[in-house]
Design a protein around this motif. Sequence first.
Motif, PDB file in Angstrom:
ATOM      1  N   SER A  99       3.082  17.804 -13.281  1.00 11.90           N
ATOM      2  CA  SER A  99       1.499  17.179 -13.433  1.00 11.90           C
ATOM      3  C   SER A  99       1.784  16.312 -12.951  1.00 11.90           C
ATOM      4  CB  SER A  99       1.567  17.482 -14.214  1.00 11.90           C
ATOM      5  OG  SER A  99       2.206  16.373 -15.442  1.00 11.90           O
ATOM      6  N   PHE A 100       0.997  15.469 -12.002  1.00  8.18           N
ATOM      7  CA  PHE A 100       1.124  13.923 -11.422  1.00  8.18           C
ATOM      8  C   PHE A 100       1.663  12.116 -12.214  1.00  8.18           C
ATOM      9  CE2 PHE A 100      -1.806  16.393  -8.817  1.00  8.18           C
ATOM     10  CZ  PHE A 100      -0.993  15.985  -7.538  1.00  8.18           C
ATOM     11  N   GLY A 101       1.950  12.018 -12.048  1.00  7.27           N
ATOM     12  CA  GLY A 101       3.054  10.769 -13.223  1.00  7.27           C
ATOM     13  C   GLY A 101       2.031   9.469 -12.314  1.00  7.27           C
ATOM     14  N   SER A 102       2.075   8.640 -13.702  1.00  2.92           N
ATOM     15  CA  SER A 102       1.358   8.269 -14.175  1.00  2.92           C
ATOM     16  C   SER A 102       1.547   6.782 -13.129  1.00  2.92           C
ATOM     17  CB  SER A 102       1.007   7.464 -15.362  1.00  2.92           C
ATOM     18  OG  SER A 102       1.767   6.672 -15.769  1.00  2.92           O
ATOM     19  N   ALA A 103       0.605   5.496 -12.531  1.00  7.28           N
ATOM     20  CA  ALA A 103       0.899   4.110 -11.664  1.00  7.28           C
ATOM     21  C   ALA A 103       1.880   3.602 -12.379  1.00  7.28           C
ATOM     22  CB  ALA A 103      -1.013   3.791 -11.704  1.00  7.28           C
ATOM     23  N   GLU A 104       2.044   3.353 -13.828  1.00 12.05           N
ATOM     24  CA  GLU A 104       2.732   3.084 -14.561  1.00 12.05           C
ATOM     25  C   GLU A 104       4.154   3.706 -13.973  1.00 12.05           C
ATOM     26  OE1 GLU A 104       0.062   3.767 -16.156  1.00 12.05           O
ATOM     27  OE2 GLU A 104      -0.507   2.314 -15.656  1.00 12.05           O
ATOM     28  N   ARG A 105       4.555   4.825 -14.259  1.00 15.91           N
ATOM     29  CA  ARG A 105       5.774   5.156 -13.866  1.00 15.91           C
ATOM     30  C   ARG A 105       6.157   5.373 -12.778  1.00 15.91           C
ATOM     31  NH1 ARG A 105       3.997   9.274 -17.956  1.00 15.91           N
ATOM     32  NH2 ARG A 105       5.326   9.217 -19.916  1.00 15.91           N
ATOM     33  N   LEU A 106       5.139   5.876 -11.615  1.00 13.27           N
ATOM     34  CA  LEU A 106       5.434   5.032 -10.548  1.00 13.27           C
ATOM     35  C   LEU A 106       5.664   4.340 -10.106  1.00 13.27           C
ATOM     36  CD1 LEU A 106       4.831   6.690  -7.004  1.00 13.27           C
ATOM     37  CD2 LEU A 106       2.550   5.425  -7.278  1.00 13.27           C
ATOM     38  N   MET A 107       5.705   2.774 -10.653  1.00 10.00           N
ATOM     39  CA  MET A 107       6.800   1.759 -10.289  1.00 10.00           C
ATOM     40  C   MET A 107       7.260   1.855 -11.039  1.00 10.00           C
ATOM     41  SD  MET A 107       6.771  -1.023  -9.000  1.00 10.00           S
ATOM     42  CE  MET A 107       4.749  -1.472  -8.690  1.00 10.00           C
ATOM     43  N   VAL A 112       6.344   1.074  -6.306  1.00  5.90           N
ATOM     44  CA  VAL A 112       5.442   1.342  -5.474  1.00  5.90           C
ATOM     45  C   VAL A 112       4.147   1.632  -6.172  1.00  5.90           C
ATOM     46  CG1 VAL A 112       6.629   2.152  -3.257  1.00  5.90           C
ATOM     47  CG2 VAL A 112       5.578   3.668  -4.665  1.00  5.90           C
ATOM     48  N   ARG A 113       3.492   1.570  -5.620  1.00  7.30           N
ATOM     49  CA  ARG A 113       1.739   1.220  -6.190  1.00  7.30           C
ATOM     50  C   ARG A 113       1.159   2.843  -6.037  1.00  7.30           C
ATOM     51  NH1 ARG A 113       2.248  -3.984  -6.011  1.00  7.30           N
ATOM     52  NH2 ARG A 113       2.905  -5.085  -7.729  1.00  7.30           N
ATOM     53  N   PRO A 114       0.448   3.327  -6.063  1.00  7.33           N
ATOM     54  CA  PRO A 114      -0.205   4.404  -5.291  1.00  7.33           C
ATOM     55  C   PRO A 114      -1.018   3.848  -4.235  1.00  7.33           C
ATOM     56  CG  PRO A 114      -1.405   4.637  -8.128  1.00  7.33           C
ATOM     57  CD  PRO A 114      -0.536   3.042  -7.519  1.00  7.33           C
ATOM     58  N   GLY A 115      -0.218   4.912  -3.228  1.00  7.99           N
ATOM     59  CA  GLY A 115      -1.636   4.892  -2.027  1.00  7.99           C
ATOM     60  C   GLY A 115      -0.514   4.447  -0.930  1.00  7.99           C
ATOM     61  N   ALA A 116       1.251   4.520  -1.590  1.00 12.09           N
ATOM     62  CA  ALA A 116       2.057   3.893  -0.919  1.00 12.09           C
ATOM     63  C   ALA A 116       3.646   4.946  -0.795  1.00 12.09           C
ATOM     64  CB  ALA A 116       2.380   2.493  -1.242  1.00 12.09           C
ATOM     65  N   VAL A 117       2.929   5.276  -1.791  1.00 10.71           N
ATOM     66  CA  VAL A 117       4.591   6.875  -1.741  1.00 10.71           C
ATOM     67  C   VAL A 117       4.957   7.593  -0.245  1.00 10.71           C
ATOM     68  CG1 VAL A 117       5.330   8.862  -2.836  1.00 10.71           C
ATOM     69  CG2 VAL A 117       3.223   7.209  -3.831  1.00 10.71           C
ATOM     70  N   GLY A 125      13.993   4.908  -5.896  1.00 16.76           N
ATOM     71  CA  GLY A 125      13.794   6.311  -6.367  1.00 16.76           C
ATOM     72  C   GLY A 125      15.362   6.725  -7.330  1.00 16.76           C
ATOM     73  N   ALA A 126      16.393   6.509  -6.032  1.00 16.45           N
ATOM     74  CA  ALA A 126      17.576   7.414  -6.174  1.00 16.45           C
ATOM     75  C   ALA A 126      18.216   6.869  -7.498  1.00 16.45           C
ATOM     76  CB  ALA A 126      18.413   6.909  -4.482  1.00 16.45           C
ATOM     77  N   GLY A 127      17.937   5.338  -7.739  1.00 17.45           N
ATOM     78  CA  GLY A 127      18.676   5.005  -8.562  1.00 17.45           C
ATOM     79  C   GLY A 127      18.394   4.857  -9.961  1.00 17.45           C
TER      80      GLY A 127
END
Length: 178
Positions: A99-107, A112-117, A125-127
């Motif tokens: 499922s898609f992750g939330s904007a909070e988890r994305l950050m 990054v914010r949605p639209g800049a992934v 993300g690697a760390g």
Amino acid sequence: MVDASSAFQDSLPVSSDDLLARMRAAGLDFEFYEHIPLRTVEDAKTVQGGAVPAGDGRIDIKNFYLRDRKKRNHLVVLEQDREVDLKALGAQMGVAGLSFGSAERLMEFLGVRPGAVSPLAMVNGAGAGVQLWMDAAVRDAGFVHAHPLVNDRTVAIRPADLVALLEEWGADLAWLEL
């Protein structure tokens, strides 16, 4: 309102300017483009062939930040026009319940914010233990277009250079044969 553009890059864990400086310091050869903010593939298509060159083996991508049933984080990078069925994709990845992750988890996990992934978000993300999955079409391209952590900039980078950068960051990369 804070958005995914470079106007707010200083609120990111790694700014776009810092990422670009790191890429230059590593000796990577890439092209850099500035354009209107691009939030979707449809938005991106409005600048392809204009502000961002097309052709010559270049590939444009779409990126999904996903979580599986076991709460593991995945960044999936696909050719922009690839059809996606999350259940079939999960089966190929060997994971269930994507499922898609939330904007909070994305950050939290990619910085990054949605639209800049983009795969360049693996600088964060690697760390954070994010698993990176890339479409084999990316590996075979002449250049890959990706956002450098903001959505009003694009870099064109050779796949081998992108992979070398990801490996330097310690990213766990797996290829998808779609």
